[in-house]
Scaffold this motif. Structure first.
Motif, PDB file in Angstrom:
ATOM      1  N   PRO A   1     -44.728   8.714  50.519  1.00 51.69           N
ATOM      2  CA  PRO A   1     -43.766   9.819  51.501  1.00 51.69           C
ATOM      3  C   PRO A   1     -44.620  10.244  52.695  1.00 51.69           C
ATOM      4  O   PRO A   1     -46.058  10.437  52.443  1.00 51.69           O
ATOM      5  N   SER A   2     -43.985  10.255  53.688  1.00 52.96           N
ATOM      6  CA  SER A   2     -44.891  10.777  55.038  1.00 52.96           C
ATOM      7  C   SER A   2     -45.739  11.981  54.654  1.00 52.96           C
ATOM      8  O   SER A   2     -44.960  12.999  54.148  1.00 52.96           O
ATOM      9  N   ASP A   3     -46.814  12.080  55.224  1.00 52.46           N
ATOM     10  CA  ASP A   3     -47.559  13.463  55.012  1.00 52.46           C
ATOM     11  C   ASP A   3     -47.762  14.058  56.397  1.00 52.46           C
ATOM     12  O   ASP A   3     -48.784  14.863  56.362  1.00 52.46           O
TER      13      ASP A   3
ATOM     14  N   ARG B   1     -44.228  19.679  53.714  1.00 53.33           N
ATOM     15  CA  ARG B   1     -43.219  19.098  52.725  1.00 53.33           C
ATOM     16  C   ARG B   1     -43.619  17.905  52.283  1.00 53.33           C
ATOM     17  O   ARG B   1     -43.829  17.539  50.947  1.00 53.33           O
ATOM     18  N   GLY B   2     -44.252  16.940  53.133  1.00 47.33           N
ATOM     19  CA  GLY B   2     -44.336  15.683  52.760  1.00 47.33           C
ATOM     20  C   GLY B   2     -45.786  15.826  52.009  1.00 47.33           C
ATOM     21  O   GLY B   2     -45.728  14.792  51.012  1.00 47.33           O
TER      22      GLY B   2
ATOM     23  N   PHE C   1     -48.735  14.994  46.941  1.00 47.62           N
ATOM     24  CA  PHE C   1     -49.742  15.704  46.038  1.00 47.62           C
ATOM     25  C   PHE C   1     -49.232  15.604  44.754  1.00 47.62           C
ATOM     26  O   PHE C   1     -49.621  15.349  43.605  1.00 47.62           O
ATOM     27  N   LYS C   2     -47.910  16.128  44.578  1.00 51.51           N
ATOM     28  CA  LYS C   2     -47.269  15.990  43.302  1.00 51.51           C
ATOM     29  C   LYS C   2     -46.833  14.659  42.898  1.00 51.51           C
ATOM     30  O   LYS C   2     -47.083  14.455  41.582  1.00 51.51           O
ATOM     31  N   GLN C   3     -46.940  13.708  43.392  1.00 55.08           N
ATOM     32  CA  GLN C   3     -46.503  12.488  43.023  1.00 55.08           C
ATOM     33  C   GLN C   3     -47.637  11.918  42.346  1.00 55.08           C
ATOM     34  O   GLN C   3     -47.738  11.186  41.308  1.00 55.08           O
TER      35      GLN C   3
ATOM     36  N   THR D   1     -58.877   7.168  45.461  1.00 58.99           N
ATOM     37  CA  THR D   1     -58.800   8.335  45.191  1.00 58.99           C
ATOM     38  C   THR D   1     -57.702   8.924  44.787  1.00 58.99           C
ATOM     39  O   THR D   1     -57.281   9.867  44.246  1.00 58.99           O
ATOM     40  N   HIS D   2     -56.402   7.987  44.703  1.00 58.56           N
ATOM     41  CA  HIS D   2     -55.097   8.702  44.452  1.00 58.56           C
ATOM     42  C   HIS D   2     -54.896   8.927  43.043  1.00 58.56           C
ATOM     43  O   HIS D   2     -54.085  10.100  42.813  1.00 58.56           O
ATOM     44  N   PRO D   3     -55.636   8.395  41.968  1.00 56.62           N
ATOM     45  CA  PRO D   3     -55.569   8.893  40.521  1.00 56.62           C
ATOM     46  C   PRO D   3     -56.855   9.707  40.406  1.00 56.62           C
ATOM     47  O   PRO D   3     -56.933  10.084  39.200  1.00 56.62           O
ATOM     48  N   ALA D   4     -57.245  10.394  41.360  1.00 55.51           N
ATOM     49  CA  ALA D   4     -58.837  10.939  40.923  1.00 55.51           C
ATOM     50  C   ALA D   4     -58.413  12.132  40.297  1.00 55.51           C
ATOM     51  O   ALA D   4     -59.258  12.816  39.428  1.00 55.51           O
ATOM     52  N   MET D   5     -57.276  12.728  40.174  1.00 53.96           N
ATOM     53  CA  MET D   5     -56.694  13.803  39.570  1.00 53.96           C
ATOM     54  C   MET D   5     -56.978  13.728  37.919  1.00 53.96           C
ATOM     55  O   MET D   5     -56.976  14.479  37.196  1.00 53.96           O
TER      56      MET D   5
END
Length: 819
Positions: free
Chosen positions: A278-280, A284-285, A290-292, A329-333
Motif C-alpha cells: 500500500p502507498s506509504d 495512514r499508508g 507497517f502493520k502488514q 528488510t520487510h520481515p526484519a520484525m
C-alpha cells in the motif's frame, strides 16, 4: 439396461486416458459444467484441478517424510513471491506435460488457449519476488524441507495499462475467478495484535516480566500453495496469510439499520492483506504497510513454533531444526517477534532467547540505497507495537554495550551502528535490526557484497568479520529455459542429454557445438521462430508491425532512474537522428523493446514511460525510418510476459549505474536464452562476464569505484553534453518538444535531471555506451559469429542456476544437507 461405468483407469495415473478422465470428472464435479457449454476457462480450471490432484498426491508424503525424519526446516520469509503461472510449470515438474497436452488435444481443445486462461498470482512486483520463487523451486528440486511464508494479497500492486502514452494503474484482481492452486486452511488461524499497552511485573522467581495487554486483534488464516520440485519426489509448501476480522459484524449496529458501521471493524481488519505494498505517501499508508509487515511475521512465527513444538520440548533444539531467512528488510520484525515470544510467552531467560533467535535468523540484503533500507518512526512503532519497541531498545542497548566495551570512547561508531537512528525524528533502522539479530548476512552478487562491506555495513563487517557473506543469485532453469523456451531446451537436450535441467553446469558440454556450423544454424532457427512468435503477439496486442529481420534489443525491468531506461532512450534518439540525417545509411535494423512498471507515486519514472511511448509514436510512424528502427513499450510486464520476451531477445540491456543494481536476474535469464549482454560493471554482470568471457559481451562504462569518486568530487554534466554532439542533439530534441508537440515542455523534468547533477551519470557513460552499441552493430552483421557467441553464453551459464545458490545457502547459512 446395463450401466456404463468409467473407463478402467486409475484416477491419478499419468497416462493420457487417465488424465482425460480426470479432466472430464473435474469439469463436471469441480467446475460444475458439461462439455457442451464449457468455456476455455472452465477447461483450464478442470486441467488445473487434474494436475493439482497429482501434485497433492506427492505433497502429503513429502510433509510426512519431513516429520518422520525430523528434518531441519528452512522458512523463507518474503513479502513477495512472483511464482508466475503454475499449470505448465507443475506439468513440467511432474513430467506429464506431453500427456496433459495430448489429453487436452484429444478432447478437441486448443491447448495454448486453455493454459492461457491462467491468471498470474499477483504476489509480487519485481526481482525480489522472482528470486523468491526461484529459490522455492530449487529447494523442492534439491529435496530440502523449504517453506515459504508471505501474504495472500487480494490485489497485486496494479495492472498497468498505457493510455495516450501514460501509465494508468487499475486493480490487479487476480482472485476474481478463484485460485485452483490454493488450499484454504480455516483450521490454521492465529491472532495478531496491535496497539494496547505493556505492564511489567515480578514472577514467582523474582524475574521482571512483561505482559502486552488491551491490544486489538486480527486473525491470520492460512492458505497453502504446493510447490513441486522437478521430478515430483518433493512438493514443498508456500503458506500465505489472509487477514480475517475477529468479528464478522456488530449486531447492535446491524439491528439499528446501520449496515456500514456494522461491518466497519471487519473491513478495517481485512485491509491488512488487501493489496501489495500500500502507498506509504500518507501517514495512514505508512501505518498500514507497517502493520502488514508485522501481520505476516507474527502469524509465521506462531506457525513455525507450533510446528517445532509438535516434535520437540527442548528449546535449545530450535536452531538445530529451524532456519529463518529474511528476504530483505520487510520481515526484519522476525528478530523482535521471535525474541518476544520466547521471553514473554515461553518465559525463557533473555540471553538464552537471544542466542536462539540469532542462531535461527539470517538476512539477505538486496540494496545499497538508503531510501530502500526501511526505517520506521519511533512514535509509529511504539503506538502500534509497544512491547516490540521495548525489545528493540533492549536489543540495541546490549549490542551497543558490547561495542562500547570493545571500542571505548568511540561515540561515532556507536551512532553509526545503533538500531535507533537519532535526529529530528528518532527512527528504527530495520536493516540494522536484521544484521544485529542474524548469525549471517548475505549480499546477492560479489560486487554487491563487497560494497555492503565497504559502505552501508562496513562497521558491522569490522565488528563481526566473516558474518557478511556472498550468495550470488540464480534462476531456475526449469521455468526460465525448459518451460519458457522449449524449442531451445529440445535443441540442447538433443545435443547433450537432459541432465542439464537439474545440473545446469552440464551446459558446458555445449561449448564444442558453438563451432559446429549445423548446430549454429539450428540455434539461429530457434531464435528466429521465437522472434516471429513475439512479433505476432505484439502485432495482435499493440498493433505494431515488426520484422524478425531486425536485432531484438530488450530492456525489461522495473522503471527506475538507476536502471537507466533513459540511457537506452538517448541511444534510440541518437540512432533516429542518424537515420533522419541520412535515410540511406546502412544501419543494422533494431527493434527496441522496453517494459516495466513505475511505482504509482514515482512521477519521474512515469514520465520516462511517457517519453518511451512518445518517442515510439514518432519513430514508428516516420516513413524515412521504416523498419530500420522500431520502439515498443510492452505494458504490464510480469512473469508471463518475460517468458514470452526473453526467448526472443538477442541483446540484453543491463545498463544500471555501477554500484546500484544488487544483482539482477533478468541478465541471467536472457543470457541463458541466448542473448548477448550490453551492460555496465554492475551487479551479476561482473560474474556473468567472468563465466562467459568479456569478448562475448559488450561491457562499458564507469566502475563502482569511479562512480563513488565522481560523486565525492561533484559532477557537472554540462561539459559532457557539450562535448558529445549525439548526446547534445538527443537532449535538445527532448527539450524542444519534438516528441511532444502538443506540450513542448512536457519532458522538462527529464531534461533537468540530465543537465543538473545527473546523479546516475547517464551523460558520463553515454559516449562509452554509444561505442558499445557500435560494436553490437558490427558483430550482428556477422550472423554466424553472433550465433557462435550466443551459444557460448548459453553454454557458460551453469553457475547461475538457483540450485547452486540454494546449495550454498544450505551448506553455509542454513546448515542443512543437500542430496
Amino acid at each position: 439396461m446395463r450401466r456404463i461405468g468409467p473407463p478402467v483407469v486409475k484416477l491419478l495415473d499419468d497416462d493420457v486416458e487417465s488424465i482425460k478422465y480426470s479432466l472430464a470428472s473435474h469439469l463436471l464435479y469441480s467446475v460444475g459444467k458439461e462439455p457442451i457449454n464449457a468455456t476455455a476457462r472452465d477447461w483450464f480450471m478442470a486441467a488445473a484441478y487434474a494436475v493439482r490432484d497429482r501434485v497433492t498426491e506427492r505433497w502429503m508424503p513429502t510433509l510426512n517424510r519431513y516429520y518422520e525424519q525430523d528434518q531441519k526446516r528452512v522458512y523463507y520469509m518474503s513479502m513477495e513471491f512472483l511464482i508466475g503461472r503454475t499449470l505448465t510449470n507443475a506439468m513440467i515438474s511432474l513430467g506429464i506435460y506431453d500427456q496433459v497436452k495430448e489429453a487436452i488435444g484429444q478432447l478437441g481443445l486448443d491447448f495454448d488457449e486453455v493454459v492461457g486462461w491462467e491468471v498470474e498470482a499477483a504476489l509480487g512486483n519485481g526481482g525480489l519476488g522472482r528470486l523468491a520463487a526461484c529459490l522455492l523451486d530449487s529447494m523442492a528440486a534439491l529435496n530440502i524441507a523449504g517453506f515459504g511464508y508471505g501474504i495472500r494479497y487480494d490485489y497485486g500492486m496494479f495492472t498497468q495499462h498505457v493510455e495516450h502514452g501514460w501509465q494508468v494503474e487499475s486493480p490487479e484482481n487476480w482472485l476474481r475467478y478463484g485460485n485452483p492452486w490454493e488450499f484454504a486452511r480455516p483450521g490454521v488461524i492465529y491472532p495478531v495484535r496491535f496497539g494496547g499497552r505493556v505492564i511489567h511485573y515480578k514472577d514467582v522467581m523474582g524475574h521482571t516480566r512483561a505482559q502486552w495487554m488491551d491490544a486489538e486483534e486480527v486473525m491470520a488464516m492460512a492458505y497453502d500453495v504446493p510447490i513441486p520440485g522437478h521430478g515430483g519426489r518433493t512438493v514443498n509448501n508456500l503458506r500465505l496469510w489472509s487477514a480475517k476480522s475477529t468479528r464478522e459484524f456488530d449486531l447492535k449496529y446491524f439491528n439499528a439499520g446501520n449496515y456500514i458501521e456494522a461491518v466497519r471493524d471487519k473491513n478495517e481488519s481485512e485491509t491488512l492483506s488487501k493489496v501489495l505494498y500500500p502507498s506509504d505517501m500518507t501517514e495512514r499508508g505508512k501505518e498500514l504497510r507497517f502493520k502488514q509487515e508485522y501481520f505476516f511475521v507474527a502469524a509465521s512465527i506462531q506457525d513455525i513454533l507450533a510446528r517445532f513444538r509438535k516434535s520437540h520440548d527442548n528449546w535449545d533444539m530450535l536452531p538445530e531444526r529451524v532456519a529463518i531467512q529474511l528476504n530483505d528488510t520487510h520481515p526484519a520484525m522476525v528478530v523482535a517477534e521471535l525474541q518476544r515470544v520466547l521471553v514473554d510467552e515461553h518465559q525463557l531467560d533473555w540471553h538464552r532467547a537471544w542466542s536462539l533467535t540469532r542462531r535461527c535468523c539470517a538476512y539477505t540484503n538486496h540494496t545499497l540505497m538508503s531510501e530502500a533500507l526501511e526505517t520506521w518512526p519511533v512514535d509509529l512503532f511504539g503506538r502500534i507495537l509497544p512491547r516490540h519497541l521495548e525489545i528493540v531498545y533492549q536489543i540495541n542497548h546490549e549490542f551497543l554495550q558490547e561495542v562500547r566495551h570493545r571500542h571505548p570512547g568511540d561515540s561515532e561508531l556507536l551512532r553509526r551502528v545503533s538500531v535507533v537512528a537519532e535526529g529530528d525524528e528518532r527512527r528504527i533502522r530495520m536493516a540494522h535490526l536484521a544484521v544485529v539479530g542474524s548469525h549471517k548476512v548475505n549480499g546477492v552478487a560479489a560486487i554487491h557484497t563487497g560494497l555492503m562491506k565497504s559502505t552501508i555495513f562496513s562497521d558491522f563487517d569490522h565488528l563481526s568479520p566473516g558474518k557478511i557473506t556472498n550468495k550470488t543469485n540464480g534462476v531456475t532453469p526449469r521455468r526460465w529455459l525448459l518451460g519458457a523456451n522449449p524449442s531451445l531446451a529440445k535443441l540442447i537436450t538433443g545435443a547433450i542429454g537432459d541432465n542439464w535441467v537439474t545440473h545446469l553446469h552440464e551446459l558446458k558440454k555445449l561449448e564444442p557445438f558453438a563451432a559446429d556450423k549445423g548446430f549454429r544454424a539450428e540455434f539461429a532457427a530457434v531464435k528466429r521462430a521465437n522472434k516471429e512468435h513475439l512479433t505476432d503477439v505484439i502485432g495482435q496486442r499493440l498493433g505494431i508491425d515488426l520484422t524478425a529481420d531486425s536485432l531484438f534489443d530488450v530492456q525489461i525491468k522495473r522503471i527506475h532512474e538507476y536502471k537507466r531506461q533513459l540511457l537506452n532512450l538517448l541511444h534510440v534518439i541518437s540512432r533516429y537522428n542518424r537515420i533522419r540525417s541520412n535515410p540511406m545509411i546502412d544501419l543494422v535494423p533494431r527493434t527496441i523493446i522496453i517494459g516495466g512498471k513505475a511505482a504509482p507515486g514515482y512521477a519521474l519514472a512515469k514520465l520516462i514511460i511517457k517519453l518511451v511511448n512518445d518517442v515510439a509514436d514518432v519513430v514508428n510512424n516516420d516513413p524515412l525510418v521504416g523498419d530500420k528502427l522500431k520502439v515498443v513499450f510492452v505494458p504490464n510486464y510480469n512473469v508471463s510476459t518475460a517468458e514470452l520476451v526473453m526467448p526472443a531477445a538477442e541483446l540484453s540491456e543491463q545498463i544500471s549505474t555501477a554500484g546500484t543494481e544488487a544483482s539482477g536476474t533478468g541478465n541471467m535469464k536472457m543470457s541463458m536464452n541466448g542473448a548477448l549482454t550490453i551492460g555496465t560493471w554492475d551487479g551479476a554482470n561482473v560474474e556473468i562476464c567472468e563465466e562467459v568471457g568479456e569478448e562475448n559481451m559488450f561491457l562499458f562504462g564507469l566502475t563502482a569505484q569511479e562512480v563513488a569518486r565522481i560523486r565525492i568530487d561533484g559532477y557537472d554534466p554540462v561539459p559532457a553534453i557539450n562535448a558529445n554532439e549525439c548526446l547534445k542533439k538527443a537532449i535538445e530534441l527532448i527539450s524542444s518538444g519534438y516528441f511532444s508537440p502538443d506540450q513542448p515542455d512536457r519532458f522538462q523534468g527529464i531534461v533537468d535531471v540530465l543537465t543538473h547533477g545527473d546523479h546516475y551519470l547517464l551523460t558520463a557513460d553515454f559516449p562509452l555506451y554509444l561505442a558499445a552499441q557500435e560494436r553490437v552493430d558490427q558483430l550482428y552483421r556477422d550472423t554466424d559469429e553472433w550465433n557462435r557467441r550466443a551459444i557460448l553464453n548459453v553454454a557458460r551459464m551453469g553457475k547461475f542456476s538457483s540450485d547452486r545458490t540454494v546449495a550454498e545457502y544450505a551448506r553455509e547459512i542454513w546448515n542443512v544437507k543437500v542430496e
